[in-house]
Write a protein that holds these residues in place. Sequence first.
Motif, PDB file in Angstrom:
ATOM      1  N   VAL A  38      -1.178   9.294   5.155  1.00 13.34           N
ATOM      2  CA  VAL A  38       0.205   9.004   4.798  1.00 13.34           C
ATOM      3  C   VAL A  38       0.153   8.403   3.404  1.00 13.34           C
ATOM      4  N   LEU A  39       0.896   8.988   2.472  1.00 15.73           N
ATOM      5  CA  LEU A  39       0.943   8.503   1.092  1.00 15.73           C
ATOM      6  C   LEU A  39       2.349   7.988   0.812  1.00 15.73           C
ATOM      7  N   ALA A  40       2.427   6.827   0.175  1.00 13.47           N
ATOM      8  CA  ALA A  40       3.725   6.246  -0.174  1.00 13.47           C
ATOM      9  C   ALA A  40       3.577   5.470  -1.474  1.00 13.47           C
ATOM     10  N   THR A  41       4.677   5.390  -2.215  1.00 13.35           N
ATOM     11  CA  THR A  41       4.685   4.672  -3.483  1.00 13.35           C
ATOM     12  C   THR A  41       5.724   3.558  -3.427  1.00 13.35           C
ATOM     13  N   GLY A  42       5.304   2.381  -3.871  1.00 14.28           N
ATOM     14  CA  GLY A  42       6.218   1.256  -4.001  1.00 14.28           C
ATOM     15  C   GLY A  42       6.650   1.111  -5.452  1.00 14.28           C
ATOM     16  N   THR A  43       7.756   0.441  -5.680  1.00 24.00           N
ATOM     17  CA  THR A  43       8.317   0.306  -7.025  1.00 24.00           C
ATOM     18  C   THR A  43       7.635  -0.781  -7.854  1.00 24.00           C
ATOM     19  N   SER A  44       6.876  -1.659  -7.190  1.00 23.09           N
ATOM     20  CA  SER A  44       6.169  -2.745  -7.876  1.00 23.09           C
ATOM     21  C   SER A  44       5.043  -3.216  -6.970  1.00 23.09           C
ATOM     22  N   SER A  45       4.185  -4.080  -7.479  1.00 25.92           N
ATOM     23  CA  SER A  45       3.107  -4.611  -6.637  1.00 25.92           C
ATOM     24  C   SER A  45       3.678  -5.438  -5.479  1.00 25.92           C
ATOM     25  N   THR A  46       4.781  -6.118  -5.724  1.00 23.15           N
ATOM     26  CA  THR A  46       5.438  -6.884  -4.653  1.00 23.15           C
ATOM     27  C   THR A  46       5.963  -5.948  -3.574  1.00 23.15           C
ATOM     28  N   HIS A  47       6.553  -4.833  -3.991  1.00 16.73           N
ATOM     29  CA  HIS A  47       7.074  -3.846  -3.037  1.00 16.73           C
ATOM     30  C   HIS A  47       5.931  -3.211  -2.247  1.00 16.73           C
ATOM     31  N   VAL A  48       4.817  -2.920  -2.902  1.00 14.83           N
ATOM     32  CA  VAL A  48       3.652  -2.347  -2.220  1.00 14.83           C
ATOM     33  C   VAL A  48       3.195  -3.283  -1.101  1.00 14.83           C
ATOM     34  N   TYR A  72      -5.349  -5.745  -0.540  1.00 13.68           N
ATOM     35  CA  TYR A  72      -4.267  -6.731  -0.659  1.00 13.68           C
ATOM     36  C   TYR A  72      -4.382  -7.564  -1.937  1.00 13.68           C
ATOM     37  N   ARG A  73      -5.573  -7.771  -2.426  1.00 12.47           N
ATOM     38  CA  ARG A  73      -5.730  -8.568  -3.650  1.00 12.47           C
ATOM     39  C   ARG A  73      -5.212  -7.826  -4.874  1.00 12.47           C
ATOM     40  N   SER A  74      -5.406  -6.527  -4.912  1.00  7.48           N
ATOM     41  CA  SER A  74      -4.997  -5.772  -6.101  1.00  7.48           C
ATOM     42  C   SER A  74      -3.496  -5.526  -6.121  1.00  7.48           C
ATOM     43  N   ASN A  75      -2.908  -5.328  -4.956  1.00  8.50           N
ATOM     44  CA  ASN A  75      -1.486  -4.995  -4.820  1.00  8.50           C
ATOM     45  C   ASN A  75      -1.082  -3.714  -5.542  1.00  8.50           C
ATOM     46  N   SER A  76      -2.035  -2.924  -6.014  1.00 10.19           N
ATOM     47  CA  SER A  76      -1.674  -1.644  -6.617  1.00 10.19           C
ATOM     48  C   SER A  76      -1.987  -0.487  -5.673  1.00 10.19           C
ATOM     49  N   TRP A  77      -2.869  -0.732  -4.706  1.00  9.93           N
ATOM     50  CA  TRP A  77      -3.190   0.277  -3.706  1.00  9.93           C
ATOM     51  C   TRP A  77      -3.671  -0.439  -2.460  1.00  9.93           C
ATOM     52  N   ILE A  78      -2.904  -0.364  -1.414  1.00 12.09           N
ATOM     53  CA  ILE A  78      -3.295  -0.962  -0.136  1.00 12.09           C
ATOM     54  C   ILE A  78      -3.548   0.171   0.844  1.00 12.09           C
ATOM     55  N   LEU A  79      -4.700   0.112   1.488  1.00  5.24           N
ATOM     56  CA  LEU A  79      -5.101   1.122   2.449  1.00  5.24           C
ATOM     57  C   LEU A  79      -5.119   0.491   3.830  1.00  5.24           C
ATOM     58  N   LEU A  80      -4.449   1.139   4.772  1.00  8.09           N
ATOM     59  CA  LEU A  80      -4.459   0.698   6.160  1.00  8.09           C
ATOM     60  C   LEU A  80      -5.059   1.823   6.994  1.00  8.09           C
ATOM     61  N   ALA A  92       3.218   3.262  -8.592  1.00  3.32           N
ATOM     62  CA  ALA A  92       3.304   4.584  -9.229  1.00  3.32           C
ATOM     63  C   ALA A  92       2.094   4.832 -10.133  1.00  3.32           C
ATOM     64  N   GLU A  93       1.680   3.806 -10.853  1.00  2.00           N
ATOM     65  CA  GLU A  93       0.537   3.955 -11.766  1.00  2.00           C
ATOM     66  C   GLU A  93      -0.749   4.260 -10.997  1.00  2.00           C
ATOM     67  N   ALA A  94      -0.980   3.537  -9.906  1.00  6.99           N
ATOM     68  CA  ALA A  94      -2.185   3.755  -9.103  1.00  6.99           C
ATOM     69  C   ALA A  94      -2.159   5.132  -8.451  1.00  6.99           C
ATOM     70  N   ARG A  95      -0.987   5.558  -8.009  1.00  5.01           N
ATOM     71  CA  ARG A  95      -0.904   6.887  -7.387  1.00  5.01           C
ATOM     72  C   ARG A  95      -1.240   7.984  -8.393  1.00  5.01           C
ATOM     73  N   ARG A  96      -0.744   7.836  -9.606  1.00  2.00           N
ATOM     74  CA  ARG A  96      -1.082   8.819 -10.649  1.00  2.00           C
ATOM     75  C   ARG A  96      -2.579   8.766 -10.975  1.00  2.00           C
ATOM     76  N   PHE A  97      -3.128   7.572 -11.056  1.00  2.00           N
ATOM     77  CA  PHE A  97      -4.532   7.411 -11.423  1.00  2.00           C
ATOM     78  C   PHE A  97      -5.461   8.034 -10.373  1.00  2.00           C
ATOM     79  N   TYR A  98      -5.264   7.699  -9.104  1.00  2.00           N
ATOM     80  CA  TYR A  98      -6.150   8.196  -8.050  1.00  2.00           C
ATOM     81  C   TYR A  98      -5.830   9.635  -7.661  1.00  2.00           C
ATOM     82  N   ASP A  99      -4.598  10.063  -7.852  1.00  2.00           N
ATOM     83  CA  ASP A  99      -4.154  11.447  -7.679  1.00  2.00           C
ATOM     84  C   ASP A  99      -4.618  12.089  -6.369  1.00  2.00           C
ATOM     85  N   LEU A 100      -4.417  11.379  -5.266  1.00  2.00           N
ATOM     86  CA  LEU A 100      -4.777  11.940  -3.967  1.00  2.00           C
ATOM     87  C   LEU A 100      -3.960  13.186  -3.646  1.00  2.00           C
TER      88      LEU A 100
END
Length: 119
Positions: A38-48, A72-80, A92-100
Amino acid sequence: MTSLELAQKAAAILDNKKADELKVLGIRELSVLADYFVLATGTSSTHVKALADELEFQLKETGNMPDHVEGYRSNSWILLDYGHVVIHVFTAEARRFYDLDRLWQDAENIELNFLSEAE
């Protein structure tokens, strides 16, 4: 709950919390890692973080506990990791960078009916 039902439930929870670019990918035929991503994008690190927290809380209410949580420490990509379902919540930046999306482009795109209802 089947792995598909868990993936769809997770996507619905994320949609209710206003996640962007929601996608469920069937990877069972491509990898032994999981049945679905499941892939999802948050609008900010707080939203993520809020998305991941709400997801974990609501899935726990249904008796589903993650096997592993990372990022959780990075708040740019959280994996569950729920075993057969792995949920990635990005900025959005992390999603573009990792490009899953590109890396798993051969995966089955699972239709999310509730998304079309909301539009």
